[in-house]
Design an enzyme around this catalytic site. Structure first.
Site, PDB file in Angstrom:
ATOM      1  N   LEU A 180       0.696   4.285  -2.127  1.00 47.87           N
ATOM      2  CA  LEU A 180       1.164   3.416  -3.362  1.00 47.87           C
ATOM      3  C   LEU A 180       1.448   5.007  -4.483  1.00 47.87           C
ATOM      4  CD1 LEU A 180      -2.120   0.859  -4.765  1.00 47.87           C
ATOM      5  CD2 LEU A 180      -0.123   1.092  -3.725  1.00 47.87           C
TER       6      LEU A 180
ATOM      7  N   GLY B 281       0.650  -1.368   0.022  1.00 45.31           N
ATOM      8  CA  GLY B 281       0.044   0.452   0.295  1.00 45.31           C
ATOM      9  C   GLY B 281       0.968   1.708   0.026  1.00 45.31           C
TER      10      GLY B 281
ATOM     11  N   GLN C 141      15.010  -8.557  -3.490  1.00 45.51           N
ATOM     12  CA  GLN C 141      13.377  -9.641  -2.824  1.00 45.51           C
ATOM     13  C   GLN C 141      13.147 -10.773  -4.251  1.00 45.51           C
ATOM     14  OE1 GLN C 141       9.781  -7.866  -0.785  1.00 45.51           O
ATOM     15  NE2 GLN C 141       9.427  -7.048  -2.905  1.00 45.51           N
TER      16      GLN C 141
ATOM     17  N   GLU D  90      12.128  -3.477 -10.034  1.00 47.32           N
ATOM     18  CA  GLU D  90      13.228  -3.964  -9.824  1.00 47.32           C
ATOM     19  C   GLU D  90      13.850  -3.501  -8.939  1.00 47.32           C
ATOM     20  OE1 GLU D  90      14.293  -4.083 -13.852  1.00 47.32           O
ATOM     21  OE2 GLU D  90      13.202  -5.671 -14.530  1.00 47.32           O
TER      22      GLU D  90
ATOM     23  N   GLY E 127       5.660   4.567  -9.006  1.00 46.41           N
ATOM     24  CA  GLY E 127       5.950   3.515  -9.679  1.00 46.41           C
ATOM     25  C   GLY E 127       5.088   1.583  -8.856  1.00 46.41           C
ATOM     26  N   HIS E 128       4.661   1.747  -8.447  1.00 44.24           N
ATOM     27  CA  HIS E 128       3.902   1.036  -8.325  1.00 44.24           C
ATOM     28  C   HIS E 128       2.329   1.031  -9.202  1.00 44.24           C
ATOM     29  CE1 HIS E 128       4.192   1.350  -3.803  1.00 44.24           C
ATOM     30  NE2 HIS E 128       3.836   0.167  -3.284  1.00 44.24           N
TER      31      HIS E 128
HETATM   32  O1  PAF Z   1       7.591  -5.328  -1.798  1.00 42.79           O
HETATM   33  C1  PAF Z   1       6.771  -5.278  -0.911  1.00 42.79           C
HETATM   34  O2  PAF Z   1       5.583  -4.230  -1.048  1.00 42.79           O
HETATM   35  C2  PAF Z   1       6.581  -6.589  -0.347  1.00 42.79           C
HETATM   36  O3  PAF Z   1       7.953  -7.340   0.510  1.00 42.79           O
HETATM   37  C3  PAF Z   1       5.817  -7.877  -0.247  1.00 42.79           C
HETATM   38  C4  PAF Z   1       6.474  -8.413  -2.007  1.00 42.79           C
HETATM   39  C5  PAF Z   1       3.962  -6.440  -1.302  1.00 42.79           C
HETATM   40  C6  PAF Z   1       5.382  -8.440   0.455  1.00 42.79           C
HETATM   41  O4  PAF Z   1       5.211  -8.273   1.205  1.00 42.79           O
END
Ligand code: PAF
Length: 286
Positions: A30, A28, A153, A148, A33-34
């Site tokens: 946002l 959230g 991650q 990225e 980028g999101h």
């Molecule tokens: O990148 C994020 O926002 C978080 O690490 C994710 C992938 C939503 C997992 O909680």
């Protein structure tokens, strides 16, 4: 846009969708980028498919003393942005809905979770891998999009998907930046004005490194140069500077013969920022 607060609602909705389903997991608050991830998801899903965003500030990926409580949240604004973006559904559960109080199962990429940011934030990637597995099991997406900016991650998730034979295609989306180069992050709003003015040092250090890498510097000299650039900014507390193989995240020494990634972690006050740049060496003239 459908809003699901429970796993049962989400599963029932998913069961009605015949076409491709693409998930964008988020915590959230946002930003642009999101929204670029949502657009990539729409492209992959096509007009006949469905784009689902999840909004969940996952407690298990925050360590003691980290910013779980102060992580920025604005659910109403997030929903407005996702509606405007044409997202089909949002899964926004409460922590009590996601985790059974008796839960005892975790997902961990044993080696990748312990290195780099895993050293600075022990347990972080275990929390990420576990919640992403749960989201995949609840939503059963055909594909999922991750930024990225969170380079390690993304590597953790790709490794987990490979190792556990998850039938989910993983798409990486390029880093979105502010006009001054700062990588977009929900945490940026927590920077003080002075720290916000100083924070573009990360992208400047990466720009410089990219130029210097083209002169054939070794990884250790490049790393020392980046560290010195960051340390020259008094507001920056440099947590780590690493140069790793871009595909495997294995340490790199000597000259850069294969694509490498420069990974930065820098704190400004209590705000932890990361950034990275992939350097692709130019082949030598014959
Ligand atoms: O990148 C994020 O926002 C978080 O690490 C994710 C992938 C939503 C997992 O909680």
């Amino acid at each position: 846009m459908q809003l699901c607060r429970t796993k049962a609602e989400m599963r029932a909705l998913r069961a009605r969708w015949p076409g491709p389903v693409v998930l964008v997991p988020t915590m959230g608050f946002l930003h642009a980028g999101h929204l670029s991830l949502m657009r990539m998801a729409r492209e992959r899903a096509g007009q006949g498919g469905q784009v689902v965003a999840s909004i969940f500030v996952n407690p298990t990926q925050f360590g003691p003393g980290e910013d779980f409580a102060s992580y920025p949240r604005d659910a109403e604004r997030d929903l407005d942005l996702l509606r405007a973006e044409g997202v089909d559904a949002v899964f926004a559960p409460e922590p009590g809905e996601v985790y059974d109080p008796e839960a005892q199962t975790i997902v961990e990429t044993t080696e990748l979770a312990k290195t780099l940011i895993g050293k600075l934030r022990p347990g972080h990637f275990r929390g990420v891998a576990t919640v992403v597995t749960k989201l995949f099991n609840i939503i059963r997406p055909d594909a999922a999009v991750f930024g990225e900016k969170d380079y390690q991650q993304l590597a953790v998730i790709r490794t987990m998907v490979r190792d556990l034979d998850m039938a989910v295609e993983i798409l990486g989306a390029p880093i979105a930046r502010e006009a001054d180069g700062l990588a977009m992050s929900s945490r940026n709003v927590r920077l003080t004005a002075a720290d916000r003015a100083a924070a573009p040092i990360l992208s400047r250090a990466l720009d410089e490194a990219e130029t210097m890498a083209a002169t054939g510097l070794t990884a250790s000299r490049l790393r020392a140069h980046v560290r010195a650039t960051l340390e020259a900014e008094p507001r920056a507390h440099v947590r780590s500077v690493d140069i790793r193989d871009a595909a495997t995240l294995a340490p790199v020494s000597g000259g850069l013969a294969r694509p490498a990634v420069i990974l930065l972690a820098v704190s400004f006050g209590s705000v932890f920022l990361i950034d990275n740049r992939v350097i692709v060496p130019t082949p030598e003239e014959p």
